[in-house]
Design an enzyme around this catalytic site. Structure first.
Site, PDB file in Angstrom:
ATOM      1  N   ASP A 179     -46.912  13.017 -52.182  1.00 24.58           N
ATOM      2  CA  ASP A 179     -46.511  11.479 -52.134  1.00 24.58           C
ATOM      3  C   ASP A 179     -47.709  10.717 -51.717  1.00 24.58           C
ATOM      4  OD1 ASP A 179     -44.798   9.481 -52.127  1.00 24.58           O
ATOM      5  OD2 ASP A 179     -43.438  10.133 -50.412  1.00 24.58           O
TER       6      ASP A 179
ATOM      7  N   HIS B  80     -44.533   5.518 -47.485  1.00 19.08           N
ATOM      8  CA  HIS B  80     -43.399   6.450 -48.208  1.00 19.08           C
ATOM      9  C   HIS B  80     -43.798   7.790 -47.526  1.00 19.08           C
ATOM     10  CE1 HIS B  80     -41.065   8.419 -51.331  1.00 19.08           C
ATOM     11  NE2 HIS B  80     -40.242   7.231 -51.035  1.00 19.08           N
TER      12      HIS B  80
ATOM     13  N   SER C 217     -35.143  10.212 -51.748  1.00 19.93           N
ATOM     14  CA  SER C 217     -36.424  10.698 -51.339  1.00 19.93           C
ATOM     15  C   SER C 217     -36.275  11.278 -50.001  1.00 19.93           C
ATOM     16  CB  SER C 217     -37.371   9.597 -51.220  1.00 19.93           C
ATOM     17  OG  SER C 217     -37.964   9.291 -52.337  1.00 19.93           O
TER      18      SER C 217
END
Length: 448
Positions: free
Chosen positions: A31, A65, A222
């Site tokens: 990520d 994230h 996610s």
């Protein structure tokens, strides 16, 4: 993060913690990296890898994230090892790095990742060539890929989740029902996991000007993929003798109501960490139950026996890692088997040495008696009229027939270091009946 208590409860992780919290399993988060934050201070976070040549490793996250997904993994498997793989900054779409993205997958599995969590999707068609082969490479090396399905209810599952062989995750709300308003469903979905609003750590990078430690995130598949990555870590830590295919088998066969049925909305159902860890009589498989990106095992030419990169410092991003040896749990499995073989060989050698000692001892006593004029006279001559002693049965020191105990191969029956026997799985429905609400989905491309 205390506000997220509903997440481990929904997937029944606390019951699994009586057995394991994921120690020894390395989960790579593919990520935006992982930033500094007090939440990670007592966690096992590796330096990792970055595709950006001007960066040292994966310990930087200007978007947040990747840090959120890593926290999701640890929410379920708090003692798992996290390997940050920084593939994006959050400012551009995933896939913009081209070949370096493929190299990131290879680097992760070559440097000890057991589970790779891919919390993003690339929409479109025509994925082939290196994009498919790199996924096959990871699976052939003995690792598991968990991917999000997407956050577009009207869309289709994107890459890499659309590829066979991956554990593709859709999302649920807090009740465990499929979150149809914010997640993608489709025939490629394998399982569901919590994807509703959660609290996530905010990277504490002075250059970002962050003033809050935590923030609420919309959620999405996610976050769900991170949760499933944690469940896979718990399962593998509890059953280190299993290969990746059988870890996947336990996760999917214990999901939902445990019936092993799959549909397009929630795949096999909401993941159940307790049952994935504790269920008995899960049918053993010899290949990935979800198939393979290139159609068959070994199509990439890689195997779990392949050596790790000779010098990780010479990889494209020039980073070192403190991760476990390449091959992950498969390598640990082989190491355990080698130990068993060495111990067995030692037992055989000791038995042989004792046998030789007994023979020599007998001969030594016999010679001493002859020299002293034993009961039968000099030179072992027997006096006339004496009792004729019957010759003793000759001692057997070799392996008895059929690999008898203590000499040859293991005794018949299960040994406790292979996969469970075939048969009905021992799934117990949750209290209140076996009806399982529909699961959930992954985050939208590049976001929670």
């Amino acid at each position: 993060m205390s506000d997220n208590g509903w997440v481990p409860e929904l997937v029944q992780a606390p019951a699994a913690w009586d057995t394991t919290k994921g120690e020894g399993i390395t989960v790579a988060v593919m990520d935006t990296g992982i930033g500094d934050h007090p939440y990670f201070d007592d966690k096992d976070i590796l330096p990792g890898y970055t595709v950006f040549p001007d960066e040292e490793d994966g310990r930087g996250d200007t978007d947040g994230h990747g840090s959120a997904i890593a926290a999701g993994v640890l929410l379920v498997a708090p003692e798992a090892t996290i390997m940050p793989i920084r593939m994006d900054t959050g400012a551009t779409d995933f896939g913009s790095s081209g070949d370096s993205d493929d190299e990131a997958f290879r680097w992760a599995v070559d440097n000890g990742a057991d589970v790779l969590v891919v919390p993003w999707v690339i929409n479109g068609t025509g994925f082939s060539g290196e994009e498919i082969e790199v996924l096959q490479y990871v699976i052939d090396k003995g690792a598991i890929i968990v991917a999000s399905a997407g956050n577009d209810p009207a869309g289709e599952v994107g890459y890499p989740g659309l590829v066979p062989g991956l554990v593709t995750v859709t999302g649920t709300n807090r009740n465990g029902d499929i979150w149809f308003d914010n997640t993608t469903t489709g025939p490629e979905v394998v399982v569901a996991a919590p994807a509703d609003e959660m609290t996530a750590p905010v990277p504490q990078d002075p250059t970002l000007g962050n003033t809050e430690l935590y923030a609420n995130v919309v959620g999405g598949t996610s976050m769900g993929s991170g949760i499933v990555g944690g469940v896979a870590a718990l399962t593998w830590a509890a059953h280190p003798d299993l290969d990746a295919s059988n870890v996947i088998q336990r996760v999917i066969q214990t999901a939902g109501d445990g019936g092993g049925n799959r549909n397009e909305d929630f795949g096999y159902g909401l993941v159940n960490a307790d049952q994935a860890v504790h269920a008995e009589d899960i049918e053993e498989v010899t290949e990935n139950p979800l198939g393979y990106p290139m159609g068959e095992a070994g199509a990439s030419g890689a195997t779990p026996d392949d050596a790790a990169s000779e010098d990780p410092a010479e990889t494209e991003a020039g980073v070192e890692t403190g991760g476990p040896a390449a091959g992950g749990a498969e390598a640990n499995k082989e190491s355990n088997l080698s130990t068993i073989i060495v111990v067995a060989a030692a037992v055989v050698l000791i038995a042989a040495a004792i046998a030789v000692w007994l023979v020599l001892r007998g001969r030594s006593r016999k010679n001493a008696v002859a020299a002293e004029g034993g009961p039968f006279g000099p030179n072992d001559g027997q006096p006339q009229g004496a009792y004729q002693q019957q010759p003793a049965m000759q001692q057997q020191y070799g392996s008895p027939p059929m690999g008898g105990q203590g000499y040859g191969g293991p005794p018949p029956g299960p040994q406790g270091y292979s996969s469970p026997p075939r048969g009905q799985q021992g799934f117990n429905p949750p209290p209140g009946g076996g009806d399982q609400g529909a699961p959930w989905r992954p985050s939208d491309p590049n976001r929670q």
